[in-house]
Every structure is written in C-alpha cells, then in structure tokens.
Scaffold this motif. Structure first.
Motif, PDB file in Angstrom:
ATOM      1  N   GLY A   1     -81.135 -16.228  26.496  1.00  0.00           N
ATOM      2  CA  GLY A   1     -81.982 -15.240  25.547  1.00  0.00           C
ATOM      3  C   GLY A   1     -81.164 -14.577  24.622  1.00  0.00           C
ATOM      4  O   GLY A   1     -79.961 -14.669  24.663  1.00  0.00           O
ATOM      5  N   PRO A   2     -81.656 -13.536  23.761  1.00  0.00           N
ATOM      6  CA  PRO A   2     -81.201 -12.705  23.135  1.00  0.00           C
ATOM      7  C   PRO A   2     -79.997 -12.057  23.603  1.00  0.00           C
ATOM      8  O   PRO A   2     -78.811 -11.889  22.920  1.00  0.00           O
ATOM      9  CB  PRO A   2     -82.049 -11.838  22.553  1.00  0.00           C
TER      10      PRO A   2
ATOM     11  N   ARG B   1     -84.458 -20.928  18.705  1.00  0.00           N
ATOM     12  CA  ARG B   1     -83.637 -19.601  18.173  1.00  0.00           C
ATOM     13  C   ARG B   1     -82.190 -19.697  18.450  1.00  0.00           C
ATOM     14  O   ARG B   1     -82.033 -20.219  19.524  1.00  0.00           O
ATOM     15  CB  ARG B   1     -84.296 -18.595  19.048  1.00  0.00           C
TER      16      ARG B   1
ATOM     17  N   ASP C   1     -77.003 -14.291  24.331  1.00  0.00           N
ATOM     18  CA  ASP C   1     -76.389 -14.682  23.089  1.00  0.00           C
ATOM     19  C   ASP C   1     -75.534 -13.510  22.450  1.00  0.00           C
ATOM     20  O   ASP C   1     -74.314 -13.846  21.961  1.00  0.00           O
ATOM     21  CB  ASP C   1     -77.487 -15.103  22.088  1.00  0.00           C
TER      22      ASP C   1
ATOM     23  N   THR D   1     -78.289 -17.848  17.746  1.00  0.00           N
ATOM     24  CA  THR D   1     -77.620 -16.612  17.025  1.00  0.00           C
ATOM     25  C   THR D   1     -76.426 -17.241  16.124  1.00  0.00           C
ATOM     26  O   THR D   1     -75.762 -18.162  16.728  1.00  0.00           O
ATOM     27  CB  THR D   1     -76.972 -15.870  18.211  1.00  0.00           C
TER      28      THR D   1
ATOM     29  N   SER E   1     -76.527 -21.010  21.229  1.00  0.00           N
ATOM     30  CA  SER E   1     -77.450 -20.463  22.169  1.00  0.00           C
ATOM     31  C   SER E   1     -77.024 -20.745  23.388  1.00  0.00           C
ATOM     32  O   SER E   1     -76.489 -21.697  23.887  1.00  0.00           O
ATOM     33  CB  SER E   1     -78.836 -21.344  21.921  1.00  0.00           C
TER      34      SER E   1
END
Length: 155
Positions: free
Chosen positions: A127-128, A12, A131, A14, A123
């Motif tokens: 976590g989100p 994952r 980011d 961004t 990254s």
C-alpha cells in the motif's frame, strides 16, 4: 502475491525521480552507468553481481545478490526492457523484493556537462505507506551513490 507476474505494472505505483548534473560528457556518464565496475562502485556494500551483460540491449539480464547488513541475501534479477544507445536504459525486476520495480536511467547534455536522471517506479504490495517507506529508503541510497559517481567521473 504469489503467482503475480512482476513485469506487469500494477494500477498504483510510486515514482521517485532523482536528477543530478555532472561535469563530464554524456558518453562518459553513460559508459559509467553501463559498466559493471561503475555499478558496483555506486552500490552499497553487500551487492554481488552474478550476471552482467557484455553488451547492453533489450532482453539482456542483470542478476544480483544483495546481502545487506547481515540479512539473508536477496536475489534480484532484472531484464533490460528499454535501451537507447548513449542516452537511456530501463531495467525491470523479474525477481526480487518488490511487487514491481522499473528503473530508467537517462543521460543528456546539459550546459557544459551532463544531466543524469533516475526514475524509479515501484510498488511494494504494502500500500501507500509501504511504498512511501521504500521510496524514502531508496532516496537515501542515492546520495552516496551520486557522490561516488562524481568521484569516478572526476578522474
């Protein structure tokens, strides 16, 4: 994340895309983004170039130190992992503050000028939310950078 290879893209990331049009030919815009002087002019205060390639190409290294706002200087080393003469290059962080960072710069003729696209893929390892916070900060840094690029290309 100690021991993790920063060149390996995590599952994952961004992505942040910034597109800007310039009233200058593509070769001039590309030359500006490759030049040490153009890079330093576009960066915020406190960025120091320790190593800059004489000729850009895959495998060349950019080595920077960034001592922003009086904080302890951060060493940032990136390798050019993609290069197409006159059109694009990508720098991939191999040492620095992010878990993962890849920045692709692309120029292409557009109308009577040039369209410049920055694609930053990051990254933070936080976590989100981490980011998102980083992406907001990075996006904010692009405004002054692009204004300085416009000024440099006007001359």
């Amino acid at each position: 994340m100690r021991g993790r290879d920063p060149r390996v893209r995590p599952r994952r990331t961004t992505k942040l895309r910034v597109v800007e049009d310039f009233d200058a030919p593509a070769d001039r815009v590309f030359a500006l983004i490759l030049s040490r002087a153009g890079f330093l002019d576009a960066m915020p205060p406190g960025v120091e170039v320790l190593r800059w390639p004489e000729r850009f190409g895959e495998g060349e290294v950019l080595d920077l130190r960034w001592g922003a706002a009086g904080f302890h200087p951060v060493r940032w080393t990136a390798v050019i992992d993609g290069y197409e003469a006159g059109r694009s290059f990508s720098d991939l962080q191999v040492r620095g503050p992010f878990r993962y960072w890849r920045h692709t710069h692309t120029v292409e003729p557009h109308g009577t000028g040039t369209r410049h696209t920055d694609l930053v893929e990051i990254s933070t390892g936080l976590g989100p939310a981490g980011d998102l916070a980083a992406a907001i900060g990075i996006r904010g840094a692009f405004g002054p950078r692009l204004r300085r690029m416009h000024t440099a290309l006007e001359g």
